[in-house]
Design a protein around this motif. Structure first.
Motif, PDB file in Angstrom:
ATOM      1  N   GLY A 183       2.465  -8.001  -4.382  1.00 39.35           N
ATOM      2  CA  GLY A 183       3.001  -7.649  -5.563  1.00 39.35           C
ATOM      3  C   GLY A 183       2.018  -7.669  -6.757  1.00 39.35           C
ATOM      4  N   LEU A 184       1.162  -8.719  -6.831  1.00 42.27           N
ATOM      5  CA  LEU A 184       0.022  -8.686  -7.805  1.00 42.27           C
ATOM      6  C   LEU A 184      -0.853  -7.724  -7.869  1.00 42.27           C
ATOM      7  CD1 LEU A 184      -0.539 -12.735  -8.061  1.00 42.27           C
ATOM      8  CD2 LEU A 184       0.884 -11.261  -9.632  1.00 42.27           C
ATOM      9  N   GLU A 185      -1.313  -7.410  -6.657  1.00 38.55           N
ATOM     10  CA  GLU A 185      -2.067  -6.433  -6.433  1.00 38.55           C
ATOM     11  C   GLU A 185      -1.633  -4.766  -6.723  1.00 38.55           C
ATOM     12  OE1 GLU A 185      -4.894  -8.387  -2.929  1.00 38.55           O
ATOM     13  OE2 GLU A 185      -2.911  -7.418  -2.323  1.00 38.55           O
ATOM     14  N   LEU A 186      -0.514  -4.711  -6.297  1.00 40.12           N
ATOM     15  CA  LEU A 186       0.312  -3.436  -6.722  1.00 40.12           C
ATOM     16  C   LEU A 186       0.402  -3.120  -8.311  1.00 40.12           C
ATOM     17  CD1 LEU A 186       1.892  -1.040  -5.878  1.00 40.12           C
ATOM     18  CD2 LEU A 186       3.808  -2.593  -5.722  1.00 40.12           C
ATOM     19  N   ILE A 187       0.815  -4.497  -8.797  1.00 39.43           N
ATOM     20  CA  ILE A 187       0.759  -4.122 -10.031  1.00 39.43           C
ATOM     21  C   ILE A 187      -0.376  -3.690 -10.745  1.00 39.43           C
ATOM     22  CG2 ILE A 187       1.466  -5.425 -12.291  1.00 39.43           C
ATOM     23  CD1 ILE A 187       3.442  -7.118 -10.751  1.00 39.43           C
ATOM     24  N   ALA A 188      -1.306  -4.496 -10.404  1.00 39.88           N
ATOM     25  CA  ALA A 188      -2.698  -4.393 -11.110  1.00 39.88           C
ATOM     26  C   ALA A 188      -3.151  -2.674 -10.751  1.00 39.88           C
ATOM     27  CB  ALA A 188      -3.721  -5.349 -10.520  1.00 39.88           C
ATOM     28  N   ALA A 189      -2.747  -2.361  -9.725  1.00 41.30           N
ATOM     29  CA  ALA A 189      -3.214  -0.913  -9.302  1.00 41.30           C
ATOM     30  C   ALA A 189      -2.391   0.051  -9.987  1.00 41.30           C
ATOM     31  CB  ALA A 189      -2.881  -0.848  -7.620  1.00 41.30           C
ATOM     32  N   ILE A 190      -1.267  -0.190 -10.315  1.00 43.81           N
ATOM     33  CA  ILE A 190      -0.268   0.613 -11.360  1.00 43.81           C
ATOM     34  C   ILE A 190      -0.676   0.765 -12.500  1.00 43.81           C
ATOM     35  CG2 ILE A 190       1.743   0.837 -12.225  1.00 43.81           C
ATOM     36  CD1 ILE A 190       3.071  -0.156  -9.431  1.00 43.81           C
ATOM     37  N   ARG A 191      -1.297  -0.453 -13.170  1.00 39.52           N
ATOM     38  CA  ARG A 191      -1.758  -0.563 -14.534  1.00 39.52           C
ATOM     39  C   ARG A 191      -3.050   0.213 -14.500  1.00 39.52           C
ATOM     40  NH1 ARG A 191       2.853  -0.636 -15.974  1.00 39.52           N
ATOM     41  NH2 ARG A 191       3.955  -2.528 -16.388  1.00 39.52           N
ATOM     42  N   ALA A 192      -3.785   0.189 -13.601  1.00 40.61           N
ATOM     43  CA  ALA A 192      -5.435   0.783 -13.435  1.00 40.61           C
ATOM     44  C   ALA A 192      -5.248   2.161 -13.354  1.00 40.61           C
ATOM     45  CB  ALA A 192      -6.163   0.170 -12.394  1.00 40.61           C
ATOM     46  N   ASP A 193      -4.247   2.853 -13.097  1.00 33.64           N
ATOM     47  CA  ASP A 193      -4.017   4.258 -12.903  1.00 33.64           C
ATOM     48  C   ASP A 193      -3.397   5.151 -14.128  1.00 33.64           C
ATOM     49  OD1 ASP A 193      -2.679   6.972 -12.119  1.00 33.64           O
ATOM     50  OD2 ASP A 193      -3.931   6.440 -10.310  1.00 33.64           O
TER      51      ASP A 193
ATOM     52  N   ALA B 284       0.866  -1.303   0.201  1.00 35.19           N
ATOM     53  CA  ALA B 284       0.036   0.106  -0.125  1.00 35.19           C
ATOM     54  C   ALA B 284       0.819   1.148   0.018  1.00 35.19           C
ATOM     55  CB  ALA B 284      -0.956   0.047   1.186  1.00 35.19           C
ATOM     56  N   GLN B 285       1.898   1.405   0.917  1.00 34.02           N
ATOM     57  CA  GLN B 285       2.931   2.346   0.793  1.00 34.02           C
ATOM     58  C   GLN B 285       3.396   2.469  -0.426  1.00 34.02           C
ATOM     59  OE1 GLN B 285       6.362   2.355   3.184  1.00 34.02           O
ATOM     60  NE2 GLN B 285       6.064   4.284   3.850  1.00 34.02           N
ATOM     61  N   GLY B 286       3.737   1.362  -1.044  1.00 32.77           N
ATOM     62  CA  GLY B 286       4.631   1.422  -2.601  1.00 32.77           C
ATOM     63  C   GLY B 286       3.741   1.978  -3.544  1.00 32.77           C
ATOM     64  N   LEU B 287       2.412   1.954  -3.311  1.00 29.21           N
ATOM     65  CA  LEU B 287       1.451   2.292  -4.296  1.00 29.21           C
ATOM     66  C   LEU B 287       1.281   3.933  -4.094  1.00 29.21           C
ATOM     67  CD1 LEU B 287      -0.545   2.169  -6.474  1.00 29.21           C
ATOM     68  CD2 LEU B 287      -2.250   1.677  -5.047  1.00 29.21           C
ATOM     69  N   GLU B 288       1.042   4.429  -2.780  1.00 33.54           N
ATOM     70  CA  GLU B 288       1.245   5.682  -2.604  1.00 33.54           C
ATOM     71  C   GLU B 288       2.568   6.401  -3.021  1.00 33.54           C
ATOM     72  OE1 GLU B 288       0.745   6.440   1.659  1.00 33.54           O
ATOM     73  OE2 GLU B 288      -1.019   5.042   1.802  1.00 33.54           O
ATOM     74  N   LEU B 289       3.456   5.757  -2.842  1.00 30.39           N
ATOM     75  CA  LEU B 289       4.652   6.385  -3.422  1.00 30.39           C
ATOM     76  C   LEU B 289       4.764   6.516  -4.896  1.00 30.39           C
ATOM     77  CD1 LEU B 289       7.463   4.857  -1.022  1.00 30.39           C
ATOM     78  CD2 LEU B 289       6.806   7.276  -1.191  1.00 30.39           C
ATOM     79  N   CYS B 290       4.304   5.558  -5.587  1.00 29.93           N
ATOM     80  CA  CYS B 290       4.256   5.748  -6.876  1.00 29.93           C
ATOM     81  C   CYS B 290       3.294   6.725  -7.597  1.00 29.93           C
ATOM     82  CB  CYS B 290       3.684   4.309  -7.660  1.00 29.93           C
ATOM     83  SG  CYS B 290       4.842   2.943  -7.584  1.00 29.93           S
ATOM     84  N   LEU B 291       2.143   6.734  -6.697  1.00 32.04           N
ATOM     85  CA  LEU B 291       1.181   7.840  -6.970  1.00 32.04           C
ATOM     86  C   LEU B 291       1.721   9.199  -6.997  1.00 32.04           C
ATOM     87  CD1 LEU B 291      -2.021   6.379  -6.002  1.00 32.04           C
ATOM     88  CD2 LEU B 291      -1.358   6.540  -8.390  1.00 32.04           C
ATOM     89  N   ALA B 292       2.667   9.376  -5.786  1.00 27.82           N
ATOM     90  CA  ALA B 292       3.087  10.729  -5.593  1.00 27.82           C
ATOM     91  C   ALA B 292       4.348  11.086  -6.299  1.00 27.82           C
ATOM     92  CB  ALA B 292       3.577  10.735  -4.043  1.00 27.82           C
TER      93      ALA B 292
END
Length: 89
Positions: free
Chosen positions: A30-40, A5-13
């Motif tokens: 990690g799978l959830e993180l990848i999916a969230a990155i690809r969705a943004d 979750a923190q990784g996603l926050e850092l990616c978005l920022a």
């Protein structure tokens, strides 16, 4: 980042060029993180490498959600750097 979750926050920022993630992390895999990155739409083009000691179905799942490369653990740092510099960037 200490967890997915923190990784996603850092990616978005920070909109990084490259994310290296493990699948096994607290709060978000990690799978959830990848999916969230690809969705943004702001970060969906980020290059992603997944590293994992699990060599079963995780490789296919990582590719399905959008990883650019999968590196099995243990890995050699020189090989990882070669992958990054010659194939991803």
């Amino acid at each position: 980042a200490e967890n997915g979750a923190q990784g996603l926050e850092l990616c978005l920022a920070h909109h990084p060029d490259l994310v290296i993630t493990d699948n096994t992390m607290p709060l978000m895999t990690g799978l959830e993180l990848i999916a969230a990155i690809r969705a943004d739409e702001k970060i969906c083009q980020t290059k992603i490498i997944m590293v994992s000691g699990d060599r079963g179905t995780i490789v296919a799942e990582a590719r399905r959600v959008g990883t650019n490369a999968f590196v099995p653990k243990p890995y050699d740092l020189r090989e990882l750097l070669h992958l990054i510099t010659t194939e991803l960037m």
